[in-house]
Design a protein around this motif. Structure first.
Motif, mmCIF file in Angstrom:
data_model
loop_
_atom_site.group_PDB
_atom_site.id
_atom_site.type_symbol
_atom_site.label_atom_id
_atom_site.label_comp_id
_atom_site.label_asym_id
_atom_site.label_seq_id
_atom_site.Cartn_x
_atom_site.Cartn_y
_atom_site.Cartn_z
ATOM 1 N N LYS A 1 0.847 -1.207 0.000
ATOM 2 C CA LYS A 1 0.000 0.000 0.000
ATOM 3 C C LYS A 1 0.876 1.248 0.000
ATOM 4 C CE LYS A 1 -3.828 -2.429 2.234
ATOM 5 N NZ LYS A 1 -4.769 -2.461 3.389
ATOM 6 N N ASP A 2 0.753 2.103 1.026
ATOM 7 C CA ASP A 2 1.500 3.368 1.033
ATOM 8 C C ASP A 2 2.780 3.294 1.871
ATOM 9 O OD1 ASP A 2 0.335 3.222 3.529
ATOM 10 O OD2 ASP A 2 -0.459 5.267 3.518
ATOM 11 N N ALA A 3 3.276 2.090 2.126
ATOM 12 C CA ALA A 3 4.505 1.927 2.908
ATOM 13 C C ALA A 3 5.708 2.482 2.158
ATOM 14 C CB ALA A 3 4.732 0.454 3.231
ATOM 15 N N ILE A 4 6.728 2.848 2.908
ATOM 16 C CA ILE A 4 8.026 3.225 2.355
ATOM 17 C C ILE A 4 8.999 2.107 2.702
ATOM 18 C CG2 ILE A 4 9.915 4.895 2.398
ATOM 19 C CD1 ILE A 4 7.852 7.008 3.257
ATOM 20 N N PHE A 5 9.583 1.499 1.668
ATOM 21 C CA PHE A 5 10.499 0.378 1.836
ATOM 22 C C PHE A 5 11.906 0.828 1.449
ATOM 23 C CE2 PHE A 5 12.278 -3.428 -0.617
ATOM 24 C CZ PHE A 5 12.934 -3.947 0.490
ATOM 25 N N VAL A 6 12.835 0.747 2.407
ATOM 26 C CA VAL A 6 14.222 1.127 2.175
ATOM 27 C C VAL A 6 15.089 -0.129 2.215
ATOM 28 C CG1 VAL A 6 16.181 2.527 2.939
ATOM 29 C CG2 VAL A 6 13.834 3.369 3.272
#
Length: 273
Positions: A30-35
């Motif tokens: 969804k709107d997660a930020i994955f680093v």
């Protein structure tokens, strides 16, 4: 997520239990930020599959309102300049041989052209991410300056085969992809340095890979202000599966069978007016 080192299966498993990708490798975050903090390549065999996966997730996340931020690690830089000491013959064969692999890693190759546009560090909320660590010398210039210098210098550094073309030292042993001080040096020596670096970057913590945690667990140092996430995901290091999740001011270690709140938490950084 920390260092992947050529292990597609463990990477995908982690992405699944972290709620980022499904079993076929498509974005569900969804709107997660994955680093991902770099060192996708070397030691294992799945270089092409992993870079394809990350690029696919980056496109799909954008369409879903999320964000994927892949960063450069020292092993990306090593391969770009032709330092292949950790490349296995079986991995070279997946490219069709040494000549084809070299083409792929050139600035106009299908991997090289992708990597030369990546950043070396990023800041999300109050957390800074990079592969190795940001020494105060570089922290004083800021995250954007580090990335600007990376982009300005990387092709020249590649042409110089890692021997010249790095005027500001961002690719050096003390640079953000190589520095290990926050992970290894005595805390009484390094924590004041970290405090200074975080203040310069207006951040509460730094999250780094690069230095393997041999017990397969995520650790913190300096009262939670540095989070060490290279747990040896690749089968070469034992295949330890885990990542961290940051929600608000909470940092949570997520493993296949459990979640653990990492503590202590650093006090929020405030700018004095």
């Amino acid at each position: 997520m920390g260092d992947l080192h050529g292990d597609y299966d463990n990477t995908l498993t982690i992405l699944q239990f972290a709620g980022i990708a499904n079993q076929t490798g498509h974005w569900i975050g969804k709107d997660a930020i994955f680093v991902q903090t770099g060192d996708v390549v070397d030691r294992g065999l799945d270089t092409i599959r992993l870079y394809d996966l990350i690029q696919q997730l980056r496109e799909e996340a954008r369409d879903a309102g999320g964000l994927v931020i892949p960063l450069l690690g020292n092993h990306e830089i090593m391969n770009l300049v032709g330092d292949l000491r950790y490349v296995r013959p079986e991995e070279t064969a997946t490219f069709g041989g040494a000549k084809e692999r070299s083409k792929a890693w050139a600035a106009d190759g299908f991997i090289g052209s992708y990597l030369i546009n990546l950043n070396m560090t990023t800041k999300v909320g109050s957390s800074v991410f990079c592969h190795g660590g940001i020494h105060p010398y570089f922290a004083k210039f800021g995250v954007d300056w580090i990335n600007d210098q990376t982009h300005q210098s990387i092709e020249g550094y590649m042409k110089g085969r890692g021997r010249h073309g790095d005027p500001e030292g961002v690719f050096s042993g003390e640079g953000p992809t190589w520095y290990r001080g926050y992970a290894l040096d005595p805390e009484e020596d390094v924590c004041p340095m970290l405090d200074a670096a975080l203040k310069m970057m207006e951040a509460d913590r730094i999250v780094v890979g690069h230095t393997v945690q041999r017990d397969g667990k995520i650790h913190t140092r300096c009262d939670g202000k540095v989070v060490l996430i290279d747990i040896g995901i690749s089968y070469v290091y034992g295949g330890h599966r885990g990542a961290i999740e940051i929600i608000g001011d909470q940092v949570i270690a997520i493993y296949e069978d459990r979640k653990e709140l990492l503590s202590p938490q650093p006090k929020p950084f405030h700018i004095e007016l």
